[in-house]
Write an enzyme that holds these catalytic residues in place. Structure first.
Site, PDB file in Angstrom:
ATOM      1  N   TRP A 118      -6.646   8.584  -1.581  1.00 18.33           N
ATOM      2  CA  TRP A 118      -5.077   7.553  -1.663  1.00 18.33           C
ATOM      3  C   TRP A 118      -5.413   7.243  -2.977  1.00 18.33           C
ATOM      4  O   TRP A 118      -3.580   7.822  -3.136  1.00 18.33           O
ATOM      5  CB  TRP A 118      -5.052   7.112  -1.174  1.00 18.33           C
ATOM      6  CG  TRP A 118      -4.146   6.111  -0.875  1.00 18.33           C
ATOM      7  CD1 TRP A 118      -3.208   4.798  -1.401  1.00 18.33           C
ATOM      8  CD2 TRP A 118      -2.880   6.695  -0.515  1.00 18.33           C
ATOM      9  NE1 TRP A 118      -1.778   4.578  -0.942  1.00 18.33           N
ATOM     10  CE2 TRP A 118      -1.849   6.055  -0.667  1.00 18.33           C
ATOM     11  CE3 TRP A 118      -2.388   7.794   0.212  1.00 18.33           C
ATOM     12  CZ2 TRP A 118      -0.219   5.966  -0.613  1.00 18.33           C
ATOM     13  CZ3 TRP A 118      -0.882   8.213   0.699  1.00 18.33           C
ATOM     14  CH2 TRP A 118       0.017   7.398  -0.054  1.00 18.33           C
ATOM     15  N   TYR A 121       1.289  -0.707  -4.880  1.00 17.39           N
ATOM     16  CA  TYR A 121       1.193  -0.101  -4.134  1.00 17.39           C
ATOM     17  C   TYR A 121       0.766  -1.178  -3.351  1.00 17.39           C
ATOM     18  O   TYR A 121       1.640  -1.230  -1.896  1.00 17.39           O
ATOM     19  CB  TYR A 121       0.451   1.156  -4.076  1.00 17.39           C
ATOM     20  CG  TYR A 121       0.456   1.608  -2.434  1.00 17.39           C
ATOM     21  CD1 TYR A 121       1.264   2.447  -1.865  1.00 17.39           C
ATOM     22  CD2 TYR A 121      -0.552   1.491  -1.550  1.00 17.39           C
ATOM     23  CE1 TYR A 121       1.589   2.496  -0.699  1.00 17.39           C
ATOM     24  CE2 TYR A 121      -0.883   2.061   0.171  1.00 17.39           C
ATOM     25  CZ  TYR A 121       0.076   2.886   0.475  1.00 17.39           C
ATOM     26  OH  TYR A 121       0.740   3.673   1.438  1.00 17.39           O
ATOM     27  N   GLU A 142       1.064  11.323   2.498  1.00 17.69           N
ATOM     28  CA  GLU A 142       0.104  10.748   3.684  1.00 17.69           C
ATOM     29  C   GLU A 142      -0.664  12.298   3.714  1.00 17.69           C
ATOM     30  O   GLU A 142      -1.419  12.696   4.128  1.00 17.69           O
ATOM     31  CB  GLU A 142       0.121  10.126   4.940  1.00 17.69           C
ATOM     32  CG  GLU A 142       0.690   8.438   5.274  1.00 17.69           C
ATOM     33  CD  GLU A 142      -0.336   7.832   4.257  1.00 17.69           C
ATOM     34  OE1 GLU A 142      -1.666   7.819   4.531  1.00 17.69           O
ATOM     35  OE2 GLU A 142      -0.437   6.625   4.132  1.00 17.69           O
TER      36      GLU A 142
END
Length: 184
Positions: free
Chosen positions: A48, A18, A40
């Site tokens: 995350w 990522y 998000e």
């Protein structure tokens, strides 16, 4: 030796990929911007890493972020997702995905593309914050507060200023890679 931002969890290949392949790279594809915004919104109150680990399941649950299909999902369709252990089963976040798809389509219609709308907030240029240590990066700014208010006015949900700041970083509207990161 490769140098990455200090927040990268090196023991998780999804996290490394990522950072290396997505985070902070200017993104201009509407569907990918929509997916990232949705991710998000799922993160609110969670890590995350949790969201990255569930990303593929989210893609499958939400028609690979085809906004037209998501906008047409029924309450029954959304309620069925509450039984899916592979995604975050928060009813408000699941329902927000449909509301956000509907708002996304309205923005595309009004502004020509979601990309044009989002990037207009930064005058179509990445803001480089010259971060020395990731802990110095803000969690929200006047820009993220302005964009949050604008998105809410358009009908988006779960788009507070902290969520939007993370989105701005992830989508490359803001470059918060540490100065000595090889991806700066």
């Amino acid at each position: 030796m490769t140098k990455r931002c200090g927040w990268v969890k090196m023991n998780n290949p999804l996290y490394v990929a990522y950072h290396d392949d997505e985070w902070g790279t200017p993104l201009h594809d509407d569907q990918k911007l929509f997916e990232l915004l949705c991710m998000e919104t799922y993160q609110a109150g969670l890590s995350w890493e949790t969201i990255l680990n569930k990303r593929q399941a989210f893609r499958e649950a939400f028609h690979f972020y085809d906004a037209q299909k998501i906008a047409q999902m029924t309450d029954t369709d959304l309620d069925a997702l509450l039984d899916n252990p592979d995604i975050v089963r928060n009813k408000m976040k699941i329902y927000a995905t449909r509301a956000n798809a509907q708002a996304f389509l309205a923005v595309q219609k009004q502004f020509g593309s979601f990309n044009d709308y989002i990037w207009s907030f930064v005058e179509f240029k990445t803001i480089d914050n010259q971060i020395t240590n990731y802990k110095e990066a803000p969690t929200k700014t006047e820009l993220s507060e302005t964009m949050s208010k604008a998105l809410k006015k358009q009908g988006f949900k779960f788009v507070g200023p902290v969520c939007i700041y993370s989105f701005l970083e992830a989508a490359g509207l803001i470059n918060d890679h540490e100065n000595d990161c090889d991806w700066k």
